[in-house]
Design an enzyme around this catalytic site. Structure first.
Site, PDB file in Angstrom:
ATOM      1  N   HIS A 172       0.854  -1.207   0.000  1.00 18.78           N
ATOM      2  CA  HIS A 172       0.000   0.000   0.000  1.00 18.78           C
ATOM      3  C   HIS A 172       0.895   1.264   0.000  1.00 18.78           C
ATOM      4  CE1 HIS A 172      -3.025   2.856   1.392  1.00 18.78           C
ATOM      5  NE2 HIS A 172      -3.929   1.943   1.479  1.00 18.78           N
ATOM      6  N   GLU A 274      -0.855   1.329  -5.328  1.00 19.25           N
ATOM      7  CA  GLU A 274      -0.676   0.086  -4.569  1.00 19.25           C
ATOM      8  C   GLU A 274      -0.653  -1.115  -5.504  1.00 19.25           C
ATOM      9  OE1 GLU A 274      -3.846   2.492  -1.961  1.00 19.25           O
ATOM     10  OE2 GLU A 274      -3.946   0.321  -1.724  1.00 19.25           O
TER      11      GLU A 274
HETATM   12  O1  TA6 Z   1      -5.972   2.648  -0.457  1.00 21.62           O
HETATM   13  C1  TA6 Z   1      -7.161   1.992  -0.495  1.00 21.62           C
HETATM   14  C2  TA6 Z   1      -7.869   2.049   0.866  1.00 21.62           C
HETATM   15  O2  TA6 Z   1      -8.586   0.876   1.074  1.00 21.62           O
HETATM   16  C3  TA6 Z   1      -8.762   3.283   0.916  1.00 21.62           C
HETATM   17  O3  TA6 Z   1     -10.125   2.897   0.833  1.00 21.62           O
HETATM   18  C4  TA6 Z   1      -8.419   3.957   2.246  1.00 21.62           C
HETATM   19  O4  TA6 Z   1      -9.254   3.495   3.285  1.00 21.62           O
HETATM   20  C5  TA6 Z   1      -6.955   3.526   2.418  1.00 21.62           C
HETATM   21  O5  TA6 Z   1      -6.926   2.184   1.965  1.00 21.62           O
HETATM   22  C6  TA6 Z   1      -6.417   3.737   3.813  1.00 21.62           C
HETATM   23  O6  TA6 Z   1      -6.726   2.670   4.642  1.00 21.62           O
HETATM   24  P1  TA6 Z   1      -6.108   2.700   6.143  1.00 21.62           P
HETATM   25  O7  TA6 Z   1      -6.682   1.491   6.818  1.00 21.62           O
HETATM   26  O8  TA6 Z   1      -4.610   2.616   6.019  1.00 21.62           O
HETATM   27  O9  TA6 Z   1      -6.540   4.020   6.737  1.00 21.62           O
END
Ligand code: TA6
Length: 302
Positions: A172, A274
């Site tokens: 991510h 990601e």
């Molecule tokens: O990057 C995709 C995602 O699933 C977004 O929907 C957003 O929620 C992001 O991840 C951040 O997630 P986190 O749990 O790190 O706050």
């Protein structure tokens, strides 16, 4: 291959993985242990919490990764920035941590080495198989190689004798950008995606690079393409090459997805691109099989 623990004196005999001038274990933010890696052409930092790379910088270049100034280095809270490892699930999960337990678990260093002409490498393992109902036995290893590029690899082995192991995996990655409103993301032209800001409605990109002008949360499936981020402010192109991945996610919270550990203006200086395998692309690993997710992150001057 010089540089292994057994062929160079280490400063602190107690620290079995330090390599003078290349690898050092230190206390990081929140007194969480981290590993600092210094290679001829680049440097990086990896927290044992989540085996999370929080910094990488090529010599002469701006930092590659974004780290929130409000990131909390505490238990059960993922570090906001760098490269969170989403495993063994992606996204929310009722009664559990979003994006899996790997990023909020303390990994263990398993190897450090200096590879002439390649860079400095550190490997981490996810300790034991979480004693959770329904999980087969597996081994997860994360390998970081640092030089002028940053190479990340998540290797998952199904060590169960009978059960298949189904999981999502995803790097991510938070990339540092000069100004979100001026970047262009290429490599996903004409690609189909699911728009998470529109209840996962199916959409298709036009035949032009992506520009971020609002909250963006797009999941591209069955898509092995490499992606580039063109950043005219930092005057560089970020190259994201991947293997063992057919899903890409592009995310920026803009001003409409407030996060307690992201400053109100920090969305302007980051974009997540990601690389992994999520949703219908999730991995189904037979007993004894191995999954390898790999990205190579590089920059070129514009
Ligand atoms: O990057 C995709 C995602 O699933 C977004 O929907 C957003 O929620 C992001 O991840 C951040 O997630 P986190 O749990 O790190 O706050």
């Amino acid at each position: 291959m010089r540089g292994c623990m057994n062929d160079v004196p280490v400063e602190h005999a107690s620290d079995a993985f330090s390599i003078p001038g290349a690898v050092a274990r230190e206390a990081g933010n929140g007194n969480l242990p981290k590993v600092s890696i210094r290679a001829p052409e680049g440097s990086a930092e990896v927290y044992l919490r989540g085996a999370q790379v929080t910094a990488f910088q090529k010599k002469g270049d701006a930092p590659l990764l974004f780290l929130s100034g409000l990131s909390q280095f505490t238990h059960n809270k993922a570090i906001r920035g760098g490269v969170p490892i989403c495993f063994p699930w992606f996204g929310p999960r009722a009664g559990d941590a979003a994006h899996g337990f790997a990023r909020i678990t303390d990994w263990e260093i398993s190897k450090t080495e200096v590879l002439e002409g390649v860079g400095v490498r550190a490997a981490f393992t996810l300790p034991g198989t979480p004693a959770r109902q329904g999980w087969p036995s597996f081994r997860a290893e994360f390998i970081v190689t640092v030089d002028k590029e940053l190479t990340l690899e998540l290797v998952v082995t199904n060590t169960d004798s009978s059960q298949p192991f189904e999981f999502d995996n995803c790097f991510h990655t938070y990339f540092a950008v000069g100004d979100i409103s001026q970047i262009a993301i290429s490599g996903l032209e004409n690609a189909e995606y699911f728009d998470h800001t529109k209840n996962d409605a199916a959409r298709r990109e036009p035949n032009e690079p992506i520009r971020i002008t609002a909250q963006t949360d797009r999941v591209y499936l069955d898509n092995p393409a490499s992606v580039q981020i063109v950043d005219p402010v930092l005057r560089r192109r970020i190259l994201i090459s991947k293997s063992g991945s057919v899903s890409t996610v592009v995310w920026n919270p803009w001003t409409t997805q407030p996060l307690s550990d992201l400053g109100p203006e920090e969305y302007r200086r980051m974009v997540c691109v990601e690389s992994g395998n999520v949703g219908r692309n999730r991995i189904k690993l037979a007993p004894g099989a191995v999954s390898r997710l790999k990205v190579i992150l590089a920059t070129r001057p514009l």
